[in-house]
Design an enzyme around this catalytic site. Sequence first.
Site, mmCIF file in Angstrom:
data_model
loop_
_atom_site.group_PDB
_atom_site.id
_atom_site.type_symbol
_atom_site.label_atom_id
_atom_site.label_comp_id
_atom_site.label_asym_id
_atom_site.label_seq_id
_atom_site.Cartn_x
_atom_site.Cartn_y
_atom_site.Cartn_z
ATOM 1 C CG ASP A 20 5.892 -2.410 -8.661
ATOM 2 O OD1 ASP A 20 4.748 -2.092 -9.049
ATOM 3 O OD2 ASP A 20 6.275 -2.235 -7.491
ATOM 4 C CD GLU A 52 1.086 -1.334 -4.922
ATOM 5 O OE1 GLU A 52 0.167 -1.262 -4.083
ATOM 6 O OE2 GLU A 52 1.910 -2.283 -4.939
#
Length: 496
Positions: free
Chosen positions: A84, A149
């Site tokens: 991400d 994350e």
Amino acid sequence: MSAVSPNAHLDQLSPAPLWRHFRMLCDTPRPSGQEEAVMRNIVSWAERRGFSTSRDQAGNLLVRRPASPGFEAVPMVTLQSHVDMVSQADVEHDFSRDPILTEVRDGWLWARGTTLGADNGIGAAAALAILDDDELAHGPLEALFTVAEETSLVGATQLAPNWLEGRYLLNLDSEDRGEVYIGCAGGVHVGLEERFEIASLESGWTVARLSLDGLKGGHSGVDIHQQLGSANRLLPRALLTLLDGLGSGALRLLDYHGGTMGNAITRSASALVALPAASFDDALERIATLEATLRTELAVVEQGLALRLEPEEYAGAALGAQDSARVVRLLAALPYGVERYSDEIEGTVETSNNLGIVALEEGALRLDTMIRSLRDSAALALAARIEALCRLGGFAPKRSSFYPGWTPSASSPLLTRFEELHQRIEGHAPQIKVIHAGLECGIIGAKYPQLEMISFGPTIRGAHSPSERVELAAVEAFWALLRGMIASLAERPLSR
């Protein structure tokens, strides 16, 4: 991978295998929480290559490649990165649909008005390129791609147990060439959610906006040692100045707005206050004097600081004088900044606290403090002290979101091997670092204590902002180090 890519020019960069996979990541939207499209692309590619794949309940992806012939008995290496990216733009851009458009400028790769996603796309692309490398001699490999994350380390926190098989983990989420990380801070949050009775103001009060802004702000872990001003530290000091200077019952709070993220040093904050009309000129003088004092105290680090008290029309309700005093005194008493430096690693912050969010609206108070430490025991001890302060004021604090730190080990054989390789490839030893921020290594290491870990990466600047860029030469050096580590661990396994 799309046949026609707006980022086809990336295929002309070196190392070609890494940039080819990074092009796919740029072409595929992957904001935090929306990683499915990029995960499907990786799974489709891995299946075409004949590699095994699996997902856990959090959505993390594991891809495994068998060892090269003759290296089947070598301990498995885990390559780890998150897929991400942070979504920030200075231009109109739909991160759920639009590709990231890239360009090369003066030896750096940039995006056009948006975050680039080099954090951690370069690491993910490097892991894919290693799996894709048919010329590299290697032991068994697995690549772990985590999700979300950037939003509180969600993927790592929910990582499945008994899933990883690696003996060594190479985290590819660091951002400085020439450095290797061997530890990171863990953390815990302490917060409040309180509701107060509110009432309309009687006559004789003047309502005014007390505001503090012009601060630099920064990352509450990486930048905490710089002793920057925090608006959620300084505005309560101004409120306390008024509370103590004007006399008992002479201040009532209507609202407070300071910060939106627990991991950011607050750049600005404001509070709407009611003061006795007869005391307003006195309040103006006290605030002007305090502004001059703060400018002197923070002259080196905060040249733009501004503190103002300005009348404002407002017909809403306020907290009572006693509750207003309780809130102000609590905010003024809470610790902020560096609590302790490490005894083992000179110049490294061990424990800190950041008062990242304070919000008061229509009698509802919300507060969040983020505590970080290289020692879990120290983080929990500071959390307990903050809770005790809250309870002394009659509040009911709540602790949440604990995540463990990554305890440094300077005697790690994996680190020694990396130092040797770095000396050979780069011509000098790497700087050994511990970061006062959260890496996924701490959480993964707590779940898989058998893993020996290091973290390294290329030079990335401006991460989490539209000024994000990655240095092309540093990517080449990073690739050489990563490829060299995989080959070295296969050809000369570490003794245990």
